[in-house]
Design an enzyme around this catalytic site. Structure first.
Site, mmCIF file in Angstrom:
data_model
loop_
_atom_site.group_PDB
_atom_site.id
_atom_site.type_symbol
_atom_site.label_atom_id
_atom_site.label_comp_id
_atom_site.label_asym_id
_atom_site.label_seq_id
_atom_site.Cartn_x
_atom_site.Cartn_y
_atom_site.Cartn_z
ATOM 1 N N ARG A 76 -7.343 11.815 -6.200
ATOM 2 C CA ARG A 76 -8.550 11.141 -5.709
ATOM 3 C C ARG A 76 -9.702 12.134 -5.486
ATOM 4 O O ARG A 76 -10.868 11.740 -5.537
ATOM 5 C CB ARG A 76 -8.182 10.408 -4.414
ATOM 6 C CG ARG A 76 -9.265 9.638 -3.747
ATOM 7 C CD ARG A 76 -9.638 8.383 -4.501
ATOM 8 N NE ARG A 76 -10.527 7.610 -3.662
ATOM 9 C CZ ARG A 76 -11.822 7.858 -3.529
ATOM 10 N NH1 ARG A 76 -12.379 8.818 -4.215
ATOM 11 N NH2 ARG A 76 -12.554 7.120 -2.711
ATOM 12 N N ARG A 99 -3.941 7.007 0.365
ATOM 13 C CA ARG A 99 -4.449 8.289 0.850
ATOM 14 C C ARG A 99 -3.513 9.044 1.780
ATOM 15 O O ARG A 99 -3.738 10.219 2.048
ATOM 16 C CB ARG A 99 -5.771 8.063 1.573
ATOM 17 C CG ARG A 99 -6.890 7.738 0.614
ATOM 18 C CD ARG A 99 -8.210 8.043 1.268
ATOM 19 N NE ARG A 99 -9.266 7.345 0.558
ATOM 20 C CZ ARG A 99 -10.514 7.296 0.975
ATOM 21 N NH1 ARG A 99 -10.840 7.878 2.113
ATOM 22 N NH2 ARG A 99 -11.416 6.669 0.267
ATOM 23 N N ARG A 137 0.822 -1.215 0.000
ATOM 24 C CA ARG A 137 0.000 0.000 0.000
ATOM 25 C C ARG A 137 0.856 1.265 0.000
ATOM 26 O O ARG A 137 0.525 2.245 0.669
ATOM 27 C CB ARG A 137 -0.951 0.031 1.193
ATOM 28 C CG ARG A 137 -1.937 -1.123 1.240
ATOM 29 C CD ARG A 137 -2.913 -1.006 0.088
ATOM 30 N NE ARG A 137 -3.997 -1.949 0.233
ATOM 31 C CZ ARG A 137 -5.207 -1.625 0.695
ATOM 32 N NH1 ARG A 137 -5.481 -0.399 1.017
ATOM 33 N NH2 ARG A 137 -6.135 -2.544 0.774
ATOM 34 N N TYR A 152 -14.573 -12.265 0.842
ATOM 35 C CA TYR A 152 -15.309 -11.046 0.445
ATOM 36 C C TYR A 152 -16.649 -11.407 -0.205
ATOM 37 O O TYR A 152 -17.684 -10.810 0.085
ATOM 38 C CB TYR A 152 -14.485 -10.193 -0.529
ATOM 39 C CG TYR A 152 -13.568 -9.218 0.163
ATOM 40 C CD1 TYR A 152 -14.066 -8.089 0.810
ATOM 41 C CD2 TYR A 152 -12.198 -9.417 0.182
ATOM 42 C CE1 TYR A 152 -13.218 -7.200 1.452
ATOM 43 C CE2 TYR A 152 -11.344 -8.539 0.820
ATOM 44 C CZ TYR A 152 -11.866 -7.427 1.464
ATOM 45 O OH TYR A 152 -11.031 -6.550 2.104
ATOM 46 N N ASP A 211 -6.737 -3.176 -7.554
ATOM 47 C CA ASP A 211 -7.286 -3.725 -6.311
ATOM 48 C C ASP A 211 -7.614 -5.198 -6.493
ATOM 49 O O ASP A 211 -7.898 -5.641 -7.605
ATOM 50 C CB ASP A 211 -8.535 -2.965 -5.869
ATOM 51 C CG ASP A 211 -8.866 -3.291 -4.415
ATOM 52 O OD1 ASP A 211 -8.222 -2.712 -3.528
ATOM 53 O OD2 ASP A 211 -9.722 -4.163 -4.173
#
Ligand code: 1CP
Length: 340
Positions: A35, A26, A22, A149, A71
């Site tokens: 973004r 952000r 990662r 998921y 992703d």
């Protein structure tokens, strides 16, 4: 050859290569800026943008590998499973899959490569920018993590629905894992053909399983997955939360085992034997004062004892609360301290 690729093959390097899971996200001002104009999915699907975001940490911090911005859930689109990324809870599956009938209805993808054209195009752009200076890693979620998921509908604490299905209908579970494994193999091999020089399989949530359940419900599929990958690139096999699984993950496959900070790197490596190791600084170390962060990084490097095949990384992804300046100081410190 780059320090990162040499370490994947357990060859000696001049310093310990470092990259961070990662590493694009952000916590970076430039990421937030991009973004603010685009949704996460739009960023992933615009090759020029995802390429630019992939390159940000290479230019900003001098990391030894880039990881293609994407992703683990993007693979669900060719499987025709609807999902969205919510601001608060992260990924959400629109219609969770919980019965044998719903599993049978998942279509085998006809043409994954066509469906992920945007990703393959982005890989080509990044490779053209980096040439052979800094290698590019492609990735996918492992079948178990993807299945969790699909079944839970999003992030989970206890994986109740996943385990209920696994224990009560092992045949349906195998059908689901087989379909996901087939898709992951095709998805990863397509990325190799487009130019990635290493692969990472993220089994982020597999740590909720006991060793016996991993052996029975997951390892056969992982075995098949690793055997089916293009052998021309090294593969990192990453899992978190349960050090008891690492020996089984090694048996399943991968040139590098990615371990988290709950495991002791030195003990783990002795136990695993002949394999490269990636890890394993606690991501919260980046929130500590700089001297404390460096002490912690030093302990990780010392515990590898200059053995060829150590790739420095965090035990899991960079936390959103992280300061960009700390990341730069960490990468520089790893390079200086491990220099030989
Ligand atoms: O809103 C935003 O700006 C999106 C936040 C975000 C980002 C930056 C998501 C949603 N995914 C990503 C990128 C991403 N995901 C990368 C990019 C490359 C890099 O590392 O720099 C990678 C490798 C992933 C992989 C991923 N997605 C995993 C496996 C790795 C891990 O952290 O365990 C998982 C479990 C996901 C699911 C996911 N996607 C996004 C979120 C918020 C989540 C939930 C999991 C989480 O919060 O960690």
């Amino acid at each position: 050859m780059s320090a990162f690729l040499s370490a994947c093959r357990r060859e000696p390097t001049m310093y310990t290569p470092v990259w961070l899971m990662r590493q694009a996200g952000r916590y970076q001002a430039k990421y937030r800026d991009i973004r603010s104009k685009l949704s996460f999915i739009e960023m992933c699907k615009t090759p020029e943008i995802s390429a630019e975001v992939t390159l940000l940490p290479v230019r900003q911090f001098g990391v030894d590998a880039a990881i293609q911005f994407a992703d683990i859930l993007l693979i669900l689109e060719p499987l025709e499973i609807g999902f969205e990324f919510t601001e608060k809870q992260g990924p959400r599956i629109l219609k969770p899959v919980r019965t044998a009938g719903e599993i049978d209805a998942i279509r085998e993808p006809v043409d994954i490569r066509n469906a992920i054209g945007y990703l393959l195009e982005s890989i080509r752009i990044v490779r053209a920018e980096l040439s052979d200076r800094v290698p590019l890693i492609g990735f996918a979620g492992a079948p178990f993590t993807l299945a969790s998921y699909l079944i839970e509908g999003g992030a989970s604490q206890e994986y109740v629905n996943t385990k209920r299905l696994m224990f009560s209908d092992p045949t349906a579970w195998d059908v689901l894992m087989t379909k996901l494994t087939n898709a992951v193999v095709e998805y990863l091999n397509a990325q190799v053909d487009a130019g990635v020089q290493a692969l990472q399989v993220f089994d982020s949530w597999v740590g909720c399983l006991s060793p016996a359940d991993y052996r029975k419900y997951v390892r056969p599929h992982m075995n098949r997955l690793f055997r089916a990958l293009n052998p021309s690139v090294p593969v990192i096999h990453f899992g978190t939360g349960n050090p008891a699984l690492y020996p089984l993950m090694k048996q399943a496959g991968g040139d590098v085992i990615g371990i988290d900070w709950r495991a002791d790197l030195e003990l783990q490596w002795s136990a695993l034997g002949e394999v490269a190791i990636m890890g394993n600084l606690d991501p919260s170390s980046l929130l500590a004062p700089i001297e404390e962060m460096k002490q912690r990084a030093k302990r990780v490097i010392d515990s590898a004892k200059s053995r060829p095949g150590h790739i420095f990384n965090l035990g899991h992804g960079v936390l959103p609360q992280t300061d960009e300046s700390s990341v730069k100081l960490l990468v520089d410190f790893v390079h200086e301290y491990s220099s030989r």
